[in-house]
Design a protein around this motif. Structure first.
Motif, PDB file in Angstrom:
ATOM      1  N   ASP A   9      -6.713 -14.302   3.605  1.00  0.00           N
ATOM      2  CA  ASP A   9      -6.951 -15.539   2.847  1.00  0.00           C
ATOM      3  C   ASP A   9      -5.886 -16.591   3.151  1.00  0.00           C
ATOM      4  O   ASP A   9      -6.144 -17.789   3.093  1.00  0.00           O
ATOM      5  CB  ASP A   9      -6.968 -15.266   1.345  1.00  0.00           C
ATOM      6  N   LEU A  10      -4.684 -16.111   3.484  1.00  0.00           N
ATOM      7  CA  LEU A  10      -3.565 -17.002   3.804  1.00  0.00           C
ATOM      8  C   LEU A  10      -3.457 -17.255   5.307  1.00  0.00           C
ATOM      9  O   LEU A  10      -2.458 -17.807   5.779  1.00  0.00           O
ATOM     10  CB  LEU A  10      -2.258 -16.403   3.279  1.00  0.00           C
ATOM     11  N   SER A  11      -4.457 -16.831   6.073  1.00  0.00           N
ATOM     12  CA  SER A  11      -4.500 -16.978   7.537  1.00  0.00           C
ATOM     13  C   SER A  11      -3.381 -16.215   8.240  1.00  0.00           C
ATOM     14  O   SER A  11      -2.893 -16.632   9.289  1.00  0.00           O
ATOM     15  CB  SER A  11      -4.475 -18.458   7.940  1.00  0.00           C
ATOM     16  N   ILE A  12      -2.979 -15.103   7.649  1.00  0.00           N
ATOM     17  CA  ILE A  12      -1.995 -14.209   8.273  1.00  0.00           C
ATOM     18  C   ILE A  12      -2.775 -13.055   8.889  1.00  0.00           C
ATOM     19  O   ILE A  12      -3.489 -12.342   8.191  1.00  0.00           O
ATOM     20  CB  ILE A  12      -0.974 -13.693   7.237  1.00  0.00           C
ATOM     21  N   HIS A  13      -2.651 -12.890  10.200  1.00  0.00           N
ATOM     22  CA  HIS A  13      -3.423 -11.863  10.895  1.00  0.00           C
ATOM     23  C   HIS A  13      -2.571 -10.731  11.462  1.00  0.00           C
ATOM     24  O   HIS A  13      -3.082  -9.662  11.765  1.00  0.00           O
ATOM     25  CB  HIS A  13      -4.248 -12.497  12.021  1.00  0.00           C
ATOM     26  N   THR A  14      -1.288 -10.969  11.633  1.00  0.00           N
ATOM     27  CA  THR A  14      -0.373  -9.951  12.146  1.00  0.00           C
ATOM     28  C   THR A  14       0.595  -9.569  11.031  1.00  0.00           C
ATOM     29  O   THR A  14       1.170 -10.437  10.378  1.00  0.00           O
ATOM     30  CB  THR A  14       0.410 -10.473  13.358  1.00  0.00           C
ATOM     31  N   TYR A  54       6.498  -0.974  12.376  1.00  0.00           N
ATOM     32  CA  TYR A  54       5.067  -0.822  12.657  1.00  0.00           C
ATOM     33  C   TYR A  54       4.408  -2.192  12.593  1.00  0.00           C
ATOM     34  O   TYR A  54       4.801  -3.046  11.800  1.00  0.00           O
ATOM     35  CB  TYR A  54       4.413   0.082  11.616  1.00  0.00           C
ATOM     36  N   GLU A  55       3.372  -2.351  13.419  1.00  0.00           N
ATOM     37  CA  GLU A  55       2.684  -3.635  13.444  1.00  0.00           C
ATOM     38  C   GLU A  55       1.178  -3.440  13.585  1.00  0.00           C
ATOM     39  O   GLU A  55       0.718  -2.566  14.300  1.00  0.00           O
ATOM     40  CB  GLU A  55       3.183  -4.477  14.614  1.00  0.00           C
ATOM     41  N   TRP A  56       0.461  -4.282  12.875  1.00  0.00           N
ATOM     42  CA  TRP A  56      -0.965  -4.474  13.077  1.00  0.00           C
ATOM     43  C   TRP A  56      -1.098  -5.842  13.706  1.00  0.00           C
ATOM     44  O   TRP A  56      -0.758  -6.846  13.090  1.00  0.00           O
ATOM     45  CB  TRP A  56      -1.748  -4.453  11.763  1.00  0.00           C
ATOM     46  N   LYS A  57      -1.589  -5.908  14.924  1.00  0.00           N
ATOM     47  CA  LYS A  57      -1.753  -7.199  15.613  1.00  0.00           C
ATOM     48  C   LYS A  57      -2.828  -8.037  14.952  1.00  0.00           C
ATOM     49  O   LYS A  57      -2.710  -9.254  14.866  1.00  0.00           O
ATOM     50  CB  LYS A  57      -2.127  -6.992  17.086  1.00  0.00           C
ATOM     51  N   ASN A  58      -3.897  -7.371  14.523  1.00  0.00           N
ATOM     52  CA  ASN A  58      -5.007  -8.100  13.924  1.00  0.00           C
ATOM     53  C   ASN A  58      -5.544  -7.293  12.750  1.00  0.00           C
ATOM     54  O   ASN A  58      -6.297  -6.341  12.953  1.00  0.00           O
ATOM     55  CB  ASN A  58      -6.101  -8.347  14.956  1.00  0.00           C
ATOM     56  N   ILE A  59      -5.163  -7.665  11.550  1.00  0.00           N
ATOM     57  CA  ILE A  59      -5.542  -6.890  10.374  1.00  0.00           C
ATOM     58  C   ILE A  59      -7.025  -6.966  10.045  1.00  0.00           C
ATOM     59  O   ILE A  59      -7.511  -6.184   9.229  1.00  0.00           O
ATOM     60  CB  ILE A  59      -4.684  -7.256   9.147  1.00  0.00           C
ATOM     61  N   ILE A  60      -7.735  -7.863  10.700  1.00  0.00           N
ATOM     62  CA  ILE A  60      -9.186  -7.915  10.490  1.00  0.00           C
ATOM     63  C   ILE A  60      -9.807  -6.555  10.818  1.00  0.00           C
ATOM     64  O   ILE A  60     -10.700  -6.084  10.113  1.00  0.00           O
ATOM     65  CB  ILE A  60      -9.826  -9.035  11.343  1.00  0.00           C
ATOM     66  N   GLU A  61      -9.293  -5.912  11.848  1.00  0.00           N
ATOM     67  CA  GLU A  61      -9.810  -4.594  12.251  1.00  0.00           C
ATOM     68  C   GLU A  61      -9.605  -3.562  11.152  1.00  0.00           C
ATOM     69  O   GLU A  61     -10.435  -2.669  10.958  1.00  0.00           O
ATOM     70  CB  GLU A  61      -9.133  -4.142  13.541  1.00  0.00           C
ATOM     71  N   VAL A  62      -8.511  -3.643  10.421  1.00  0.00           N
ATOM     72  CA  VAL A  62      -8.232  -2.691   9.346  1.00  0.00           C
ATOM     73  C   VAL A  62      -9.122  -2.974   8.141  1.00  0.00           C
ATOM     74  O   VAL A  62      -9.677  -2.066   7.532  1.00  0.00           O
ATOM     75  CB  VAL A  62      -6.744  -2.749   8.936  1.00  0.00           C
ATOM     76  N   VAL A  63      -9.291  -4.223   7.814  1.00  0.00           N
ATOM     77  CA  VAL A  63     -10.092  -4.614   6.653  1.00  0.00           C
ATOM     78  C   VAL A  63     -11.557  -4.264   6.853  1.00  0.00           C
ATOM     79  O   VAL A  63     -12.237  -3.860   5.912  1.00  0.00           O
ATOM     80  CB  VAL A  63      -9.920  -6.136   6.370  1.00  0.00           C
ATOM     81  N   GLN A  64     -12.053  -4.348   8.069  1.00  0.00           N
ATOM     82  CA  GLN A  64     -13.457  -4.118   8.348  1.00  0.00           C
ATOM     83  C   GLN A  64     -13.845  -2.641   8.400  1.00  0.00           C
ATOM     84  O   GLN A  64     -15.018  -2.316   8.420  1.00  0.00           O
ATOM     85  CB  GLN A  64     -13.877  -4.785   9.658  1.00  0.00           C
TER      86      GLN A  64
END
Length: 65
Positions: A9-14, A54-64
């Motif tokens: 929602d805050l446009s944070i993806h990493t 640890y890093e998630w490059k694109n959290i969209i993948e986790v949310v989906q």
């Protein structure tokens, strides 16, 4: 995953988190497919401990999932 949804929602993806290597909570991050992007030593009360980043490059993948 609500926290990740808020990031989106805050446009944070990493997202990155730091955890001590001996802390078993890191297994939770690994199950969520976070990747170790950095390892470093830190000193706490005279002890040298391993810190993992640890890093998630694109959290969209986790949310989906």
């Amino acid at each position: 995953m609500e926290g990740f949804k808020r990031f989106l929602d805050l446009s944070i993806h990493t997202v990155q988190v730091e955890v001590l290597a001996e802390n078993n909570s890191r297994l939770f991050y690994e199950r969520l497919r976070a990747k170790v992007v950095e390892k470093k030593d830190i000193q706490i009360d005279g002890d040298v401990l391993d810190l993992l980043v640890y890093e998630w490059k694109n959290i969209i993948e986790v949310v989906q999932t």
